[in-house]
Design a protein around this motif. Structure first.
Motif, PDB file in Angstrom:
ATOM      1  N   LYS A   5     -27.563 -17.648  12.278  1.00  0.00           N
ATOM      2  CA  LYS A   5     -28.070 -19.008  12.443  1.00  0.00           C
ATOM      3  C   LYS A   5     -27.083 -20.068  11.938  1.00  0.00           C
ATOM      4  CE  LYS A   5     -32.973 -17.933  12.509  1.00  0.00           C
ATOM      5  NZ  LYS A   5     -34.302 -18.240  11.969  1.00  0.00           N
ATOM      6  N   GLY A   6     -25.797 -19.819  12.143  1.00  0.00           N
ATOM      7  CA  GLY A   6     -24.779 -20.773  11.752  1.00  0.00           C
ATOM      8  C   GLY A   6     -24.357 -20.699  10.295  1.00  0.00           C
ATOM      9  N   TYR A   7     -24.903 -19.756   9.546  1.00  0.00           N
ATOM     10  CA  TYR A   7     -24.546 -19.562   8.143  1.00  0.00           C
ATOM     11  C   TYR A   7     -23.708 -18.286   8.016  1.00  0.00           C
ATOM     12  CZ  TYR A   7     -28.003 -23.105   7.055  1.00  0.00           C
ATOM     13  OH  TYR A   7     -28.702 -24.286   6.985  1.00  0.00           O
ATOM     14  N   ASP A  29     -26.183 -25.388  -1.667  1.00  0.00           N
ATOM     15  CA  ASP A  29     -27.195 -24.637  -2.401  1.00  0.00           C
ATOM     16  C   ASP A  29     -26.698 -23.220  -2.667  1.00  0.00           C
ATOM     17  OD1 ASP A  29     -29.195 -26.651  -2.525  1.00  0.00           O
ATOM     18  OD2 ASP A  29     -29.664 -26.276  -0.418  1.00  0.00           O
ATOM     19  N   VAL A  30     -27.354 -22.541  -3.609  1.00  0.00           N
ATOM     20  CA  VAL A  30     -26.999 -21.156  -3.930  1.00  0.00           C
ATOM     21  C   VAL A  30     -28.036 -20.231  -3.295  1.00  0.00           C
ATOM     22  CG1 VAL A  30     -26.669 -19.470  -5.767  1.00  0.00           C
ATOM     23  CG2 VAL A  30     -25.910 -21.838  -6.094  1.00  0.00           C
ATOM     24  N   VAL A  31     -27.560 -19.387  -2.402  1.00  0.00           N
ATOM     25  CA  VAL A  31     -28.412 -18.396  -1.744  1.00  0.00           C
ATOM     26  C   VAL A  31     -27.687 -17.061  -1.861  1.00  0.00           C
ATOM     27  CG1 VAL A  31     -29.532 -17.683   0.398  1.00  0.00           C
ATOM     28  CG2 VAL A  31     -29.312 -20.125  -0.133  1.00  0.00           C
ATOM     29  N   THR A  32     -28.322 -16.099  -2.539  1.00  0.00           N
ATOM     30  CA  THR A  32     -27.728 -14.780  -2.740  1.00  0.00           C
ATOM     31  C   THR A  32     -28.703 -13.686  -2.323  1.00  0.00           C
ATOM     32  OG1 THR A  32     -28.497 -14.618  -5.026  1.00  0.00           O
ATOM     33  CG2 THR A  32     -26.323 -15.614  -4.684  1.00  0.00           C
ATOM     34  N   ILE A  49     -31.720 -16.287   4.646  1.00  0.00           N
ATOM     35  CA  ILE A  49     -31.550 -17.519   5.431  1.00  0.00           C
ATOM     36  C   ILE A  49     -32.895 -18.004   5.947  1.00  0.00           C
ATOM     37  CG2 ILE A  49     -30.564 -18.493   7.556  1.00  0.00           C
ATOM     38  CD1 ILE A  49     -28.567 -18.197   5.231  1.00  0.00           C
ATOM     39  N   ASP A  50     -33.702 -17.106   6.491  1.00  0.00           N
ATOM     40  CA  ASP A  50     -35.024 -17.502   6.989  1.00  0.00           C
ATOM     41  C   ASP A  50     -35.878 -18.083   5.864  1.00  0.00           C
ATOM     42  OD1 ASP A  50     -34.349 -16.701   9.568  1.00  0.00           O
ATOM     43  OD2 ASP A  50     -35.305 -14.732   9.366  1.00  0.00           O
ATOM     44  N   ASP A  51     -35.861 -17.445   4.687  1.00  0.00           N
ATOM     45  CA  ASP A  51     -36.616 -17.944   3.534  1.00  0.00           C
ATOM     46  C   ASP A  51     -36.103 -19.311   3.088  1.00  0.00           C
ATOM     47  OD1 ASP A  51     -38.113 -15.621   3.560  1.00  0.00           O
ATOM     48  OD2 ASP A  51     -37.082 -14.727   1.830  1.00  0.00           O
ATOM     49  N   TYR A  52     -34.782 -19.472   3.055  1.00  0.00           N
ATOM     50  CA  TYR A  52     -34.170 -20.735   2.660  1.00  0.00           C
ATOM     51  C   TYR A  52     -34.582 -21.864   3.612  1.00  0.00           C
ATOM     52  CZ  TYR A  52     -30.567 -24.278   2.114  1.00  0.00           C
ATOM     53  OH  TYR A  52     -29.910 -25.466   1.953  1.00  0.00           O
ATOM     54  N   LEU A  53     -34.516 -21.601   4.911  1.00  0.00           N
ATOM     55  CA  LEU A  53     -34.884 -22.622   5.889  1.00  0.00           C
ATOM     56  C   LEU A  53     -36.372 -22.973   5.790  1.00  0.00           C
ATOM     57  CD1 LEU A  53     -32.796 -21.348   8.942  1.00  0.00           C
ATOM     58  CD2 LEU A  53     -32.276 -23.284   7.418  1.00  0.00           C
ATOM     59  N   LEU A  59     -40.451 -28.268   1.615  1.00  0.00           N
ATOM     60  CA  LEU A  59     -40.120 -29.396   0.739  1.00  0.00           C
ATOM     61  C   LEU A  59     -39.887 -30.685   1.510  1.00  0.00           C
ATOM     62  CD1 LEU A  59     -37.647 -27.767  -1.811  1.00  0.00           C
ATOM     63  CD2 LEU A  59     -40.040 -28.355  -2.171  1.00  0.00           C
ATOM     64  N   GLY A  60     -39.787 -30.572   2.826  1.00  0.00           N
ATOM     65  CA  GLY A  60     -39.505 -31.738   3.645  1.00  0.00           C
ATOM     66  C   GLY A  60     -38.063 -32.193   3.521  1.00  0.00           C
ATOM     67  N   GLN A  61     -37.173 -31.264   3.197  1.00  0.00           N
ATOM     68  CA  GLN A  61     -35.751 -31.584   3.035  1.00  0.00           C
ATOM     69  C   GLN A  61     -34.935 -30.908   4.129  1.00  0.00           C
ATOM     70  OE1 GLN A  61     -34.659 -30.213  -0.857  1.00  0.00           O
ATOM     71  NE2 GLN A  61     -35.690 -31.892  -1.894  1.00  0.00           N
ATOM     72  N   GLU A  62     -33.837 -31.554   4.466  1.00  0.00           N
ATOM     73  CA  GLU A  62     -32.904 -30.945   5.411  1.00  0.00           C
ATOM     74  C   GLU A  62     -32.158 -29.809   4.686  1.00  0.00           C
ATOM     75  OE1 GLU A  62     -32.089 -31.538   8.717  1.00  0.00           O
ATOM     76  OE2 GLU A  62     -33.958 -32.684   8.680  1.00  0.00           O
ATOM     77  N   PRO A  63     -31.958 -28.684   5.350  1.00  0.00           N
ATOM     78  CA  PRO A  63     -31.157 -27.616   4.735  1.00  0.00           C
ATOM     79  C   PRO A  63     -29.750 -28.121   4.451  1.00  0.00           C
ATOM     80  CG  PRO A  63     -32.277 -26.833   6.699  1.00  0.00           C
ATOM     81  CD  PRO A  63     -32.463 -28.316   6.655  1.00  0.00           C
ATOM     82  N   ALA A  64     -29.128 -27.598   3.421  1.00  0.00           N
ATOM     83  CA  ALA A  64     -27.754 -27.971   3.094  1.00  0.00           C
ATOM     84  C   ALA A  64     -26.878 -27.654   4.296  1.00  0.00           C
ATOM     85  CB  ALA A  64     -27.265 -27.220   1.867  1.00  0.00           C
ATOM     86  N   ARG A  65     -26.046 -28.587   4.647  1.00  0.00           N
ATOM     87  CA  ARG A  65     -25.168 -28.388   5.795  1.00  0.00           C
ATOM     88  C   ARG A  65     -23.855 -27.812   5.344  1.00  0.00           C
ATOM     89  NH1 ARG A  65     -28.235 -27.163   8.823  1.00  0.00           N
ATOM     90  NH2 ARG A  65     -28.143 -28.112  10.817  1.00  0.00           N
TER      91      ARG A  65
END
Length: 67
Positions: A5-7, A29-32, A49-53, A59-65
């Motif tokens: 998904k682009g990550y 952000d930190v995703v491990t 990635i799915d959990d992060y998105l 939270l109503g926030q855009e994912p870190a780009r």
């Protein structure tokens, strides 16, 4: 390196603990994730990635780009 998904993620091998440890690259952000096999690491990366998105959506926030 894995892509989803682009990550992208980098995987490291920790022999003493007998695990594969992954970290998503190019975001603020930190995703491990960790796994014991390559296939499991691929699935854990995708789950992370799915959990992060989903978390960002809740939270109503855009994912870190990507940088």
């Amino acid at each position: 390196m894995m892509n989803y998904k682009g990550y992208s993620a980098n995987i490291e091998v920790y022999l003493a603990a007998e695990i594969l440890f992954g970290r998503v690259l190019d975001i603020n952000d930190v995703v491990t994730f960790k796994a014991q096999t390559i296939e499991e690491s691929r699935q854990e990366f995708q789950n992370s990635i799915d959990d992060y998105l989903e978390f960002c959506k809740e939270l109503g926030q855009e994912p870190a780009r990507h940088f």
